[in-house]
Write an enzyme that holds these catalytic residues in place. Sequence first.
Site, PDB file in Angstrom:
ATOM      1  N   ASP A  36      42.839  32.382  63.774  1.00 37.96           N
ATOM      2  CA  ASP A  36      43.073  32.554  62.338  1.00 37.96           C
ATOM      3  C   ASP A  36      44.004  31.486  61.787  1.00 37.96           C
ATOM      4  O   ASP A  36      45.176  31.428  62.151  1.00 37.96           O
ATOM      5  CB  ASP A  36      43.673  33.936  62.071  1.00 37.96           C
ATOM      6  CG  ASP A  36      42.618  35.031  62.118  1.00 37.96           C
ATOM      7  OD1 ASP A  36      41.572  34.869  61.465  1.00 37.96           O
ATOM      8  OD2 ASP A  36      42.847  36.046  62.803  1.00 37.96           O
ATOM      9  N   ASP A 177      35.945  41.067  60.527  1.00 33.31           N
ATOM     10  CA  ASP A 177      37.321  40.635  60.772  1.00 33.31           C
ATOM     11  C   ASP A 177      38.279  41.633  60.136  1.00 33.31           C
ATOM     12  O   ASP A 177      37.908  42.417  59.280  1.00 33.31           O
ATOM     13  CB  ASP A 177      37.507  39.236  60.160  1.00 33.31           C
ATOM     14  CG  ASP A 177      38.719  38.522  60.726  1.00 33.31           C
ATOM     15  OD1 ASP A 177      39.643  39.196  61.215  1.00 33.31           O
ATOM     16  OD2 ASP A 177      38.744  37.291  60.670  1.00 33.31           O
TER      17      ASP A 177
HETATM   18 ZN    ZN Z   1      39.975  35.916  61.132  1.00 33.64          ZN
END
Ligand code: ZN
Length: 215
Positions: A36, A177
């Site tokens: 991320d 996600d």
């Molecule tokens: Zn992510």
Amino acid sequence: MADYKIAPSILSANFARLGEEVDNVLAAGADIVHFDVMDNHYVPNLTIGPLVCEALRKHGVKAEIDVHLMVKPVDRIIPDFAKAGASYITFHPEASEHIDRTIGLIRESGCKPGLVFNPATPLDVLEYTLDKLDMVLLMSVNPGFGGQKFIPYVLDKARKVRQMIEASGKAIRLEIDGVRQIAGSAILGAGKDSDTHRYDSVVKAMRDELAKVGK
Ligand code: ZN
């Protein structure tokens, strides 16, 4: 029954010993490393960049690394992540000035492109881009803020995208996600002692949950 992959976000890892933590979670059965990237601009947080991705490759991580760009502008950084060893690179359509060009840039850099949709972002863009993508990533929370609850209508959205993918006849991956806030902290966060056994049981528990969700 779909084939579910477990892609824990490395944001929940102990960064002082990231290589070891990633080794352990992969050894415990995770399939992919979810990476991320936040830029303190597109989202109000700042995380990690290409150097960390490269460091994981140098450390010996062979698994696919799925780089989720929560950055704006997005194009400038794509070749850097490709060089650093990214497998997939995904971005948010609203963060790109020219979605088609960004997809092409990811592909030309040698990576697999994907689009990411925030909970309130409509899927319209997929109508014209799906055949160029290798992944669709649906956010189950708004990116950049911690401690949020899973937004339930994301499951309806996931069903819609799965139908579109099936209709396309292509092998496009669908990911959900938000992992860090819901399940993900359960995975990497569980291994505070880098204890593979604890990762084992959490990865298994997640597989069991996914099996219940079915298709
Ligand atoms: Zn992510």
